[in-house]
Design an enzyme around this catalytic site. Structure first.
Site, PDB file in Angstrom:
ATOM      1  N   ILE A   1      -2.965   6.320  -5.273  1.00  0.00           N
ATOM      2  CA  ILE A   1      -3.673   7.442  -5.897  1.00  0.00           C
ATOM      3  C   ILE A   1      -5.167   7.156  -5.778  1.00  0.00           C
ATOM      4  O   ILE A   1      -5.730   6.394  -6.556  1.00  0.00           O
ATOM      5  CB  ILE A   1      -3.306   7.647  -7.385  1.00  0.00           C
ATOM      6  CG1 ILE A   1      -1.808   7.880  -7.562  1.00  0.00           C
ATOM      7  CG2 ILE A   1      -4.098   8.831  -7.956  1.00  0.00           C
ATOM      8  CD1 ILE A   1      -1.375   8.022  -9.016  1.00  0.00           C
ATOM      9  N   ASP A   2      -5.797   7.760  -4.781  1.00  0.00           N
ATOM     10  CA  ASP A   2      -7.247   7.662  -4.678  1.00  0.00           C
ATOM     11  C   ASP A   2      -7.814   8.780  -5.541  1.00  0.00           C
ATOM     12  O   ASP A   2      -7.426   9.936  -5.393  1.00  0.00           O
ATOM     13  CB  ASP A   2      -7.709   7.806  -3.232  1.00  0.00           C
ATOM     14  CG  ASP A   2      -9.198   7.545  -3.104  1.00  0.00           C
ATOM     15  OD1 ASP A   2      -9.661   6.553  -3.689  1.00  0.00           O
ATOM     16  OD2 ASP A   2      -9.891   8.329  -2.443  1.00  0.00           O
TER      17      ASP A   2
ATOM     18  N   GLU B   1      -3.805  -1.225  -2.835  1.00  0.00           N
ATOM     19  CA  GLU B   1      -4.795  -1.334  -3.907  1.00  0.00           C
ATOM     20  C   GLU B   1      -4.261  -2.097  -5.112  1.00  0.00           C
ATOM     21  O   GLU B   1      -4.943  -2.945  -5.661  1.00  0.00           O
ATOM     22  CB  GLU B   1      -5.276   0.049  -4.343  1.00  0.00           C
ATOM     23  CG  GLU B   1      -6.341  -0.040  -5.419  1.00  0.00           C
ATOM     24  CD  GLU B   1      -6.912   1.299  -5.813  1.00  0.00           C
ATOM     25  OE1 GLU B   1      -8.017   1.299  -6.376  1.00  0.00           O
ATOM     26  OE2 GLU B   1      -6.266   2.340  -5.571  1.00  0.00           O
TER      27      GLU B   1
ATOM     28  N   ASP C   1      -9.698   2.604   0.374  1.00  0.00           N
ATOM     29  CA  ASP C   1     -10.407   3.854   0.078  1.00  0.00           C
ATOM     30  C   ASP C   1     -10.711   4.660   1.339  1.00  0.00           C
ATOM     31  O   ASP C   1     -10.769   5.885   1.294  1.00  0.00           O
ATOM     32  CB  ASP C   1     -11.743   3.573  -0.625  1.00  0.00           C
ATOM     33  CG  ASP C   1     -11.582   2.968  -1.998  1.00  0.00           C
ATOM     34  OD1 ASP C   1     -10.697   3.415  -2.744  1.00  0.00           O
ATOM     35  OD2 ASP C   1     -12.354   2.047  -2.329  1.00  0.00           O
TER      36      ASP C   1
ATOM     37  N   ASP D   1      -3.440   3.349  -0.507  1.00  0.00           N
ATOM     38  CA  ASP D   1      -4.025   3.696  -1.799  1.00  0.00           C
ATOM     39  C   ASP D   1      -3.103   4.756  -2.397  1.00  0.00           C
ATOM     40  O   ASP D   1      -3.114   5.904  -1.959  1.00  0.00           O
ATOM     41  CB  ASP D   1      -5.446   4.233  -1.655  1.00  0.00           C
ATOM     42  CG  ASP D   1      -6.170   4.334  -2.991  1.00  0.00           C
ATOM     43  OD1 ASP D   1      -5.496   4.294  -4.044  1.00  0.00           O
ATOM     44  OD2 ASP D   1      -7.404   4.465  -2.984  1.00  0.00           O
TER      45      ASP D   1
ATOM     46  N   THR E   1      -8.070   8.037  -9.094  1.00  0.00           N
ATOM     47  CA  THR E   1      -7.259   7.798 -10.298  1.00  0.00           C
ATOM     48  C   THR E   1      -7.912   8.358 -11.555  1.00  0.00           C
ATOM     49  O   THR E   1      -7.223   8.915 -12.413  1.00  0.00           O
ATOM     50  CB  THR E   1      -6.991   6.283 -10.484  1.00  0.00           C
ATOM     51  OG1 THR E   1      -6.348   5.787  -9.307  1.00  0.00           O
ATOM     52  CG2 THR E   1      -6.116   6.019 -11.680  1.00  0.00           C
TER      53      THR E   1
END
Length: 172
Positions: free
Chosen positions: A47-48, A28, A159, A45, A50
């Protein structure tokens, strides 16, 4: 993008490169890194969720998937707050903290609970749903039956990549 996103992404990429130095990477924050093995790509990802993370909402996850020859073949989604690990490998099932998981078998809409990240769904008021702010966990929750379905538009591959194989392997 936060410092936490960048730092966690760097740690993840460094560790994955130790294990598989020639695999390509889609992440990402850093974008695409082509390597010798273009047929194998990590999708990350760090930190999905955030925004949840930034506001102290304990609902975010780390999501990592492996794509081989344009097919997602394995994935993990880890919720560090609840210490919940969802993972799957193609043709080997889906698991939650080492226990096999399956999607919900409910078939009556009024008994179901859905997750969504989109506010533009027509007639949404007639569908029981939640907006959590973390697509990866929403998909993991579908895989283990906490949610009965998930829908959202305009997502990026990082995602949903890990969630795709986890939901499929859980019967979704």
């Amino acid at each position: 993008v936060t410092n936490a996103d960048l730092k966690s992404e760097k740690i993840i990429i460094d560790e994955l490169k130790k294990a598989r130095p020639n695999f390509s990477i889609i992440s990402e924050e850093s974008g695409i890194e082509k390597n010798k093995e273009n047929d194998n790509t990590w999708i990350i990802d760090p930190i999905d969720g955030t925004i949840n993370f930034l506001h102290g909402v304990p609902h975010f996850a780390i999501s990592i998937a492996l794509m081989s020859k344009k097919e997602i073949i394995s994935g993990i989604i880890y919720d560090p707050i609840k210490d919940e690990l969802f993972y799957a490998e193609k043709n080997n099932g889906a698991f939650f903290n080492n226990q096999r998981i399956r999607v919900s078998k409910k078939n009556k809409l009024d008994e179901c609970l859905f997750a969504t990240g989109s506010g533009n769904i027509k007639n949404l008021k007639d569908i029981p749903h939640r907006k959590s702010g973390c697509a990866a966990l929403d998909m993991a929750y579908v895989a283990c039956g906490r949610y009965d379905g998930y829908f959202q538009s305009n997502l990026s591959i990082w995602d949903i990549a890990a969630g795709i194989v986890i939901v499929k392997e859980a019967g979704g």
